[in-house]
Design a protein around this motif. Structure first.
Motif, short mmCIF file in Angstrom:
data_model
loop_
_atom_site.label_atom_id
_atom_site.label_comp_id
_atom_site.label_asym_id
_atom_site.label_seq_id
_atom_site.Cartn_x
_atom_site.Cartn_y
_atom_site.Cartn_z
N SER A 55 108.58 96.37 118.40
CA SER A 55 109.48 95.31 118.88
C SER A 55 110.18 94.59 117.73
O SER A 55 111.25 94.01 117.93
CB SER A 55 108.70 94.29 119.71
OG SER A 55 108.20 94.90 120.88
N HIS A 56 109.60 94.61 116.55
CA HIS A 56 110.26 94.00 115.40
C HIS A 56 111.61 94.67 115.13
O HIS A 56 112.51 94.04 114.58
CB HIS A 56 109.39 94.13 114.14
CG HIS A 56 108.31 93.10 114.04
ND1 HIS A 56 107.24 93.05 114.89
CD2 HIS A 56 108.14 92.08 113.17
CE1 HIS A 56 106.46 92.06 114.55
NE2 HIS A 56 106.98 91.44 113.51
N PHE A 57 111.73 95.92 115.52
CA PHE A 57 112.98 96.65 115.28
C PHE A 57 113.88 96.69 116.51
O PHE A 57 115.09 96.69 116.38
CB PHE A 57 112.66 98.08 114.83
CG PHE A 57 111.87 98.11 113.55
CD1 PHE A 57 112.50 97.89 112.34
CD2 PHE A 57 110.50 98.30 113.57
CE1 PHE A 57 111.78 97.88 111.16
CE2 PHE A 57 109.77 98.30 112.39
CZ PHE A 57 110.40 98.08 111.18
N THR A 58 113.28 96.69 117.70
CA THR A 58 114.08 96.76 118.92
C THR A 58 114.53 95.39 119.40
O THR A 58 115.51 95.29 120.14
CB THR A 58 113.31 97.46 120.05
OG1 THR A 58 112.12 96.73 120.33
CG2 THR A 58 112.96 98.89 119.66
N ASN A 59 113.83 94.34 119.00
CA ASN A 59 114.15 92.98 119.44
C ASN A 59 114.01 92.01 118.27
O ASN A 59 113.36 90.98 118.37
CB ASN A 59 113.22 92.59 120.59
CG ASN A 59 113.63 91.31 121.27
OD1 ASN A 59 114.73 90.81 121.08
ND2 ASN A 59 112.72 90.75 122.05
N SER A 60 114.60 92.37 117.15
CA SER A 60 114.41 91.59 115.92
C SER A 60 114.93 90.17 116.03
O SER A 60 114.46 89.28 115.33
CB SER A 60 115.04 92.30 114.72
OG SER A 60 116.43 92.43 114.91
N GLN A 61 115.91 89.94 116.89
CA GLN A 61 116.47 88.60 117.03
C GLN A 61 115.41 87.60 117.48
O GLN A 61 115.37 86.47 117.01
CB GLN A 61 117.65 88.62 118.03
CG GLN A 61 118.55 87.42 117.93
CD GLN A 61 119.25 87.32 116.57
OE1 GLN A 61 119.24 88.24 115.75
NE2 GLN A 61 119.85 86.18 116.33
N SER A 62 114.52 88.01 118.38
CA SER A 62 113.47 87.12 118.85
C SER A 62 112.49 86.78 117.73
O SER A 62 111.95 85.67 117.68
CB SER A 62 112.70 87.75 120.01
OG SER A 62 113.54 87.85 121.14
N PHE A 63 112.26 87.72 116.85
CA PHE A 63 111.31 87.48 115.76
C PHE A 63 111.88 86.54 114.70
O PHE A 63 111.13 86.01 113.89
CB PHE A 63 110.86 88.81 115.14
CG PHE A 63 109.89 89.55 116.01
CD1 PHE A 63 108.54 89.29 115.92
CD2 PHE A 63 110.32 90.49 116.92
CE1 PHE A 63 107.63 89.95 116.73
CE2 PHE A 63 109.44 91.16 117.73
CZ PHE A 63 108.08 90.89 117.64
#
Length: 172
Positions: A55-63
């Motif tokens: 998820s760090h790569f698929t949804n990095s904006q949230s991280f």
């Protein structure tokens, strides 16, 4: 009595004073029925780490919400922590001999990312459904649970509690 071996198989222990972790030895707690619970907890934690890492790569904006403002290169921090989470998940599943060691590393990783959770609370940044201060505080209290979970289900805490004793070399 369970002999714990801390050295990889084939390693030398000339002074015979170190604990050595021998994989495959069933712990007393596992014999008492906790084995299935620990195995399930190990898989859930490893799969959770793998999912979070990807998820760090698929949804990095949230991280981005969890990267403290004082950290340089937030994109790199997110990418590196994602790679570390995936690597830890793979290690937890693929290296059973090293479970206690990896359990300590996972617990340390959870400690290292805790400032990101604190930053999210202080800056009141919403992400992952944490859109209220109450939700962010609950998330802060969940971090020690993750640490304890890693130490328990991978036998790190139990292996650490075993006192150091002299071991006799096993003869073939």
């Amino acid at each position: 009595m369970v002999t714990r071996y801390w050295l990889p198989e084939g390693s030398r222990n000339p002074d015979r004073t170190q604990l050595v972790y021998r994989p495959g030895v069933i712990d007393e707690a596992d014999r008492a029925g906790a084995g299935i619970m620990r195995a399930t907890a190990r898989w859930v934690l490893a799969l959770g780490l793998a999912f979070a890492g990807v998820s760090h790569f698929t949804n990095s904006q949230s991280f981005q919400a969890q990267v403290p403002p004082w950290m340089p290169w937030p994109g790199a921090v997110i990418a590196v922590s994602g790679v570390v989470e995936v690597a830890l998940a793979v290690a937890l599943l693929a290296l059973p001999r090293w479970r206690p060691h990896i359990g300590w590393i996972v617990a340390a990783f959870f400690v290292l990312v805790f400032p990101g959770n604190v930053s999210q609370f202080i800056t009141q940044t919403s992400a992952f459904g944490l859109d209220t201060d109450r939700a962010r505080v609950i998330r802060l209290f969940f971090q020690p649970v993750l640490i304890a979970w890693a130490l328990w289900c991978y036998g790190a805490w139990q292996a650490w509690q075993v006192p150091c004793r002299h071991t006799q070399p096993q003869r073939p």
